[in-house]
Design a protein around this motif. Structure first.
Motif, mmCIF file in Angstrom:
data_model
loop_
_atom_site.group_PDB
_atom_site.id
_atom_site.type_symbol
_atom_site.label_atom_id
_atom_site.label_comp_id
_atom_site.label_asym_id
_atom_site.label_seq_id
_atom_site.Cartn_x
_atom_site.Cartn_y
_atom_site.Cartn_z
ATOM 1 N N HIS A 282 16.056 1.393 7.171
ATOM 2 C CA HIS A 282 16.448 1.200 5.775
ATOM 3 C C HIS A 282 15.497 1.854 4.787
ATOM 4 C CE1 HIS A 282 13.604 -1.979 6.859
ATOM 5 N NE2 HIS A 282 13.207 -1.934 5.590
ATOM 6 N N ALA A 283 14.330 2.276 5.239
ATOM 7 C CA ALA A 283 13.263 2.685 4.323
ATOM 8 C C ALA A 283 12.932 4.164 4.463
ATOM 9 C CB ALA A 283 12.004 1.858 4.579
ATOM 10 N N PRO A 284 12.518 4.826 3.363
ATOM 11 C CA PRO A 284 12.083 6.219 3.465
ATOM 12 C C PRO A 284 10.888 6.340 4.399
ATOM 13 C CG PRO A 284 11.510 5.306 1.315
ATOM 14 C CD PRO A 284 12.397 4.317 1.978
ATOM 15 N N MET A 285 10.831 7.434 5.140
ATOM 16 C CA MET A 285 9.802 7.608 6.156
ATOM 17 C C MET A 285 8.407 7.803 5.562
ATOM 18 S SD MET A 285 11.887 10.037 8.820
ATOM 19 C CE MET A 285 10.565 10.100 10.022
ATOM 20 N N GLY A 286 8.341 8.343 4.366
ATOM 21 C CA GLY A 286 7.047 8.672 3.795
ATOM 22 C C GLY A 286 6.352 7.503 3.125
ATOM 23 N N ASP A 287 5.617 6.706 3.887
ATOM 24 C CA ASP A 287 4.885 5.604 3.253
ATOM 25 C C ASP A 287 3.720 6.136 2.417
ATOM 26 O OD1 ASP A 287 2.955 6.262 5.149
ATOM 27 O OD2 ASP A 287 2.840 4.274 6.037
ATOM 28 N N TYR A 288 3.411 7.422 2.593
ATOM 29 C CA TYR A 288 2.369 8.030 1.758
ATOM 30 C C TYR A 288 2.763 7.999 0.280
ATOM 31 C CZ TYR A 288 5.243 12.272 1.433
ATOM 32 O OH TYR A 288 6.268 13.154 1.173
ATOM 33 N N MET A 289 4.073 7.959 0.001
ATOM 34 C CA MET A 289 4.516 7.882 -1.393
ATOM 35 C C MET A 289 4.041 6.590 -2.040
ATOM 36 S SD MET A 289 8.424 9.410 -1.322
ATOM 37 C CE MET A 289 9.049 8.091 -0.263
ATOM 38 N N ALA A 290 4.133 5.489 -1.299
ATOM 39 C CA ALA A 290 3.685 4.198 -1.826
ATOM 40 C C ALA A 290 2.175 4.187 -1.999
ATOM 41 C CB ALA A 290 4.122 3.065 -0.901
ATOM 42 N N ALA A 291 1.441 4.753 -1.025
ATOM 43 C CA ALA A 291 -0.019 4.804 -1.128
ATOM 44 C C ALA A 291 -0.438 5.620 -2.349
ATOM 45 C CB ALA A 291 -0.617 5.402 0.141
ATOM 46 N N ASP A 292 0.246 6.711 -2.590
ATOM 47 C CA ASP A 292 -0.052 7.562 -3.744
ATOM 48 C C ASP A 292 0.193 6.816 -5.049
ATOM 49 O OD1 ASP A 292 -0.561 10.182 -5.040
ATOM 50 O OD2 ASP A 292 1.562 10.087 -5.548
ATOM 51 N N LEU A 293 1.302 6.091 -5.135
ATOM 52 C CA LEU A 293 1.633 5.364 -6.361
ATOM 53 C C LEU A 293 0.692 4.182 -6.593
ATOM 54 C CD1 LEU A 293 5.526 5.489 -6.106
ATOM 55 C CD2 LEU A 293 4.089 6.682 -7.765
ATOM 56 N N VAL A 294 0.270 3.510 -5.513
ATOM 57 C CA VAL A 294 -0.709 2.431 -5.667
ATOM 58 C C VAL A 294 -2.041 3.011 -6.150
ATOM 59 C CG1 VAL A 294 -2.077 0.671 -4.483
ATOM 60 C CG2 VAL A 294 0.362 0.886 -3.980
ATOM 61 N N ALA A 295 -2.408 4.186 -5.620
ATOM 62 C CA ALA A 295 -3.646 4.831 -6.072
ATOM 63 C C ALA A 295 -3.591 5.118 -7.576
ATOM 64 C CB ALA A 295 -3.880 6.133 -5.300
ATOM 65 N N ILE A 296 -2.433 5.535 -8.061
ATOM 66 C CA ILE A 296 -2.278 5.772 -9.503
ATOM 67 C C ILE A 296 -2.473 4.475 -10.280
ATOM 68 C CG2 ILE A 296 -0.621 6.371 -11.306
ATOM 69 C CD1 ILE A 296 -1.660 8.799 -9.912
ATOM 70 N N GLU A 297 -1.916 3.380 -9.779
ATOM 71 C CA GLU A 297 -2.073 2.086 -10.458
ATOM 72 C C GLU A 297 -3.530 1.629 -10.450
ATOM 73 O OE1 GLU A 297 0.367 0.496 -12.192
ATOM 74 O OE2 GLU A 297 1.433 2.362 -11.745
ATOM 75 N N ILE A 298 -4.230 1.874 -9.340
ATOM 76 C CA ILE A 298 -5.655 1.540 -9.280
ATOM 77 C C ILE A 298 -6.419 2.357 -10.317
ATOM 78 C CG2 ILE A 298 -7.743 1.712 -7.856
ATOM 79 C CD1 ILE A 298 -5.994 1.102 -5.415
ATOM 80 N N ALA A 299 -6.105 3.653 -10.396
ATOM 81 C CA ALA A 299 -6.794 4.521 -11.350
ATOM 82 C C ALA A 299 -6.533 4.078 -12.786
ATOM 83 C CB ALA A 299 -6.338 5.966 -11.146
ATOM 84 N N LYS A 300 -5.299 3.711 -13.097
ATOM 85 C CA LYS A 300 -4.972 3.242 -14.445
ATOM 86 C C LYS A 300 -5.781 1.992 -14.787
ATOM 87 C CE LYS A 300 -0.173 4.914 -14.661
ATOM 88 N NZ LYS A 300 1.252 4.481 -14.679
ATOM 89 N N ALA A 301 -5.842 1.059 -13.845
ATOM 90 C CA ALA A 301 -6.572 -0.186 -14.086
ATOM 91 C C ALA A 301 -8.065 0.080 -14.213
ATOM 92 C CB ALA A 301 -6.295 -1.182 -12.965
ATOM 93 N N ALA A 302 -8.602 0.994 -13.410
ATOM 94 C CA ALA A 302 -10.022 1.321 -13.489
ATOM 95 C C ALA A 302 -10.343 2.009 -14.819
ATOM 96 C CB ALA A 302 -10.423 2.219 -12.321
ATOM 97 N N ARG A 303 -9.447 2.843 -15.278
ATOM 98 C CA ARG A 303 -9.646 3.506 -16.576
ATOM 99 C C ARG A 303 -9.641 2.484 -17.714
ATOM 100 N NH1 ARG A 303 -7.129 9.287 -17.438
ATOM 101 N NH2 ARG A 303 -8.029 10.407 -15.669
#
Length: 269
Positions: A38-59
């Motif tokens: 049921h899910a897209p194969m690229g879990d790297y997409m989620a890791a990338d988007l979480v990294a963006i959220e971490i960066a936003k919060a750190a900023r």
């Protein structure tokens, strides 16, 4: 602080001005493999988007934080059987991470944290991080997102529900996916994971183990032998966008706190 977060979007002059010794760089990585039918194969997409959220919060806490291009291919393991999946050898993955460290370190960018979304990457990350600590005093922590998220789920949705929904092809990734990119998930294909798989006459007890005489035995089995749907030992029908949003919010807070309190201060030997 420049608005751009992704390093790939910086011009060379912007990079010179912003990627200083004080900047923190997040290195996201994941895999391209079966995450459940049921899910897209690229879990790297989620890791990338979480990294963006971490960066936003750190900023928001005043730390100049940037996100490097994601490494989309995971270290080779039992999911190499995924149709259409692409994995790379541990030696190749180690060389990629090693070269990324070398490039950043050359320009005195040494405040680095890995944001990882694939279990098969963990031993490689450990190997490279230890090597760089020994040879250059570089200290790079790694946040394995889904391992952290497994620990968060019981308090977030209750122990009983967490026990049922947690697992490969279930949570945390399915809920995170429903939050980030619901249009890419096939909700019509979500179903409880199958049970009763056997290999060589032995019960499958995990993606790399078989059960014999009450104990688990390591065995060279492949993911497709453990489950035909990519989901194992979980019920993804219990996943939700609401849970995904809560997980992402908490992961971003934890990651940003680690950046603010430790990485940004410098962890080098």
């Amino acid at each position: 602080m420049i608005d751009k977060i992704r390093m790939a979007e910086l011009t060379s002059e912007e990079a010179r001005q912003n990627l200083t010794e004080d900047a923190v760089v997040l290195l996201p990585m994941g895999s391209l493999e079966d995450q459940g039918i049921h899910a897209p194969m690229g879990d790297y997409m989620a890791a990338d988007l979480v990294a963006i959220e971490i960066a936003k919060a750190a900023r928001a806490d005043g730390v100049a934080t940037f996100v490097a291009p994601v490494i989309p291919f995971g270290g080779r393991d039992y999911f190499d059987s995924s149709h259409g999946g692409i994995s790379i050898s541990h030696a190749t993955l180690a060389a990629i991470i090693d070269d990324m460290f070398a490039c950043l370190s050359r320009h005195k960018i040494r405040k680095i944290m890995i944001v990882n979304g694939h279990g098969g990457n963990v031993p490689v990350i450990t190997e490279v991080a230890l090597r760089w600590r020994h040879k250059a005093g570089l200290f790079v922590p790694s946040m394995y997102l889904w391992q952290v998220a497994y620990g968060l789920l019981p308090d977030m949705i209750g122990k009983e529900k967490a026990a049922k929904v947690s697992g490969h092809g279930g949570d945390p990734l399915t809920s995170v996916g429903l939050h980030f990119y619901p249009n890419l998930l096939r909700e019509d294909l979500i179903r409880p994971s199958p049970t009763g798989a056997k290999v060589k006459g032995l019960d499958v007890s995990g993606f790399s183990t078989l059960r014999y005489d009450g104990v688990n035995i390591q065995a060279p089995i492949e993911a497709l032998e453990a489950t035909e749907t990519g989901a194992y030992n979980c019920d993804p029908t219990l996943s939700s966008a609401e849970t995904g949003e809560k997980l992402v919010t908490r992961l971003a807070k934890i990651g940003a706190g680690l950046v603010r309190d430790h990485v940004a201060r410098g962890l080098h030997d």
